[in-house]
Design a protein around this motif. Structure first.
Motif, PDB file in Angstrom:
ATOM      1  N   GLU A  72      55.905  18.108  41.939  1.00 36.29           N
ATOM      2  CA  GLU A  72      55.648  19.467  41.440  1.00 36.29           C
ATOM      3  C   GLU A  72      56.555  20.507  42.102  1.00 36.29           C
ATOM      4  O   GLU A  72      56.736  21.600  41.576  1.00 36.29           O
ATOM      5  N   ASP A  73      57.132  20.156  43.271  1.00 40.46           N
ATOM      6  CA  ASP A  73      57.990  21.120  43.963  1.00 40.46           C
ATOM      7  C   ASP A  73      59.260  21.406  43.175  1.00 40.46           C
ATOM      8  O   ASP A  73      59.833  22.495  43.272  1.00 40.46           O
ATOM      9  N   LYS A  74      59.729  20.441  42.386  1.00 37.50           N
ATOM     10  CA  LYS A  74      60.953  20.613  41.601  1.00 37.50           C
ATOM     11  C   LYS A  74      60.676  20.822  40.116  1.00 37.50           C
ATOM     12  O   LYS A  74      61.596  20.731  39.313  1.00 37.50           O
ATOM     13  N   ASN A  75      59.446  21.049  39.759  1.00 31.83           N
ATOM     14  CA  ASN A  75      59.096  21.252  38.355  1.00 31.83           C
ATOM     15  C   ASN A  75      59.358  22.709  37.978  1.00 31.83           C
ATOM     16  O   ASN A  75      58.721  23.615  38.513  1.00 31.83           O
ATOM     17  N   PRO A  76      60.301  22.969  37.063  1.00 33.23           N
ATOM     18  CA  PRO A  76      60.596  24.370  36.718  1.00 33.23           C
ATOM     19  C   PRO A  76      59.522  25.031  35.870  1.00 33.23           C
ATOM     20  O   PRO A  76      59.542  26.242  35.706  1.00 33.23           O
ATOM     21  N   PHE A  77      58.579  24.254  35.329  1.00 30.39           N
ATOM     22  CA  PHE A  77      57.559  24.814  34.455  1.00 30.39           C
ATOM     23  C   PHE A  77      56.307  25.233  35.218  1.00 30.39           C
ATOM     24  O   PHE A  77      55.356  25.716  34.606  1.00 30.39           O
TER      25      PHE A  77
END
Length: 388
Positions: free
Chosen positions: A194-199
């Motif tokens: 989730e740390d790299k999730n842009p949404f």
């Protein structure tokens, strides 16, 4: 006759604008100064000589647009800052405003003075009570007055004071070595998907991480954990009960020499109606409790993760399959631990195996009577009576 109330009544004949002009033409007064000026201007324009128009300049490649100066070079030009670039505002020294004259407060009457004395007395009384309470606690803890002054909690009056206090506490803790055993010290920071999730917004990600670290979860997740724990406990209890019952029945009905020959299919196919009837009430009650938890979980959980109800028949079949390995292990241990053969029984030799091939027991003159005891005799007698 209908008359529109929003339109005024007309009187007389209706005439057009041309008829009105013909009947009353406008009056023109000759000799006015404005009309004379207009007539003079028109006369001058009509009698003036035509002015030669300026020659049209056409651009020719290679020739300068502006007329050049003889012997002038580009570096001879001096740049002059235009007047509109420089600021024409002059800064002046504005004197600071004089403080307003402090007016003397109005004299207080007796009622206001009495209220002021009462408030002051209450403040002093509260201060004395708090100091007495702190002194009592220090005395009980054995802290002297000088040490108590040092350990007293500071109370900064500004944000800068609080920041300095926090930095001071962190520095003291670092020097004391309280941060040496921090989890993950000297290791790279653990990253999640989730740390790299842009949404996912940063605020939402941080809030979810704080909630996850604190062990909080939605209501349906908590009910799911409770349901899993209850189902695991029920299956483990039934499995242990059936394992003990099966080991007891198999050991009582078969000699120790035949126990290692049992396969997992034989153990899985083993049933005991008497045990099922005796444990029926507990099984029904436990399954009803599990289904009530399932009903509660399905009412809170999303549709995609809902669960079906538990069935007693399916749970018993699962217990029979999972307990087979434990039963075989227990049978091997018991067969290995029994060093004496049971009296009156012996394993069939190769002749019987060749004729029948099932490893049946033989009796008669070739029976092995070593290790005979009354206990084994009574056990065999009880086994025969049960079979009947």
């Amino acid at each position: 006759m209908l008359i529109d109330k929003y339109k005024p009544m007309r009187s007389g004949p209706i005439r057009s604008a041309e008829e009105k002009l013909k009947q009353a033409p406008p009056q023109v007064h000759a000799g006015s100064s404005a009309d004379a000026l207009i007539e003079d201007a028109i006369t001058k324009l009509t009698n003036a000589e035509p002015v030669d128009s300026r020659p049209i300049c056409r651009y020719v490649p290679g020739e300068p647009i502006l007329p050049g100066i003889e012997g002038h070079q580009p570096w001879h030009t001096t740049f002059k800052v235009p007047s509109h670039v420089t600021s024409s505002v002059r800064y002046g020294n504005i004197p600071t405003p004089k403080p307003a004259r402090q007016t003397s407060p109005l004299p207080l009457d007796d009622k206001a003075k009495r209220k002021e004395r009462e408030a002051k007395r209450r403040t002093e009384q509260g201060t004395r009570l708090s100091q007495a309470r702190e002194s009592t606690i220090d005395y009980r803890l054995g802290i002297k007055r000088g040490v108590a002054e040092q350990l007293r909690r500071p109370n900064p009056a500004s944000l800068k004071g609080w920041a300095n206090l926090v930095e001071d506490r962190i520095e003291k803790a670092r020097q004391a070595g309280h941060f040496n055993n921090v989890k993950g010290r000297g290791q790279p920071i653990a990253r999640t998907v989730e740390d790299k999730n842009p949404f996912i917004g940063r605020e939402e990600f941080l809030m979810n991480r704080i909630v996850q670290r604190q062990g909080a979860a939605p209501p349906w997740v908590e009910v799911q954990g409770e349901l899993e724990t209850a189902a695991t406990s029920f299956r483990e209890v039934v499995k242990q009960s059936w394992t003990r019952r099966a080991l007891r029945n198999i050991t009582a009905e078969h000699p120790a020499e035949l126990l290692p020959r049992l396969t997992i299919d034989d153990v899985v196919a083993l049933r005991d109606p008497e045990w099922e009837a005796r444990e029926r009430s507990y099984h029904d009650t436990a399954v009803d409790e599990l289904n009530s938890l399932v009903r509660k979980y399905n009412g809170l959980a999303p549709y995609a993760v809902r669960r079906p109800y538990y069935m007693l028949k399916v749970e018993l079949e699962r217990v029979y399959r999972e307990a087979a390995e434990d039963i075989l292990t227990g049978l091997r241990e018991r067969a290995r631990g029994s060093s004496l053969r049971r009296p009156g029984y012996a394993i069939s030799d190769g002749e019987n195996e060749g004729s029948g091939g099932t490893g049946l027991l033989k009796t008669g003159p070739g029976m092995d009577w070593n290790g005979f005891s009354l206990r084994a005799l009574f056990r065999d007698l009880i086994t025969v009576l049960r079979r009947r």
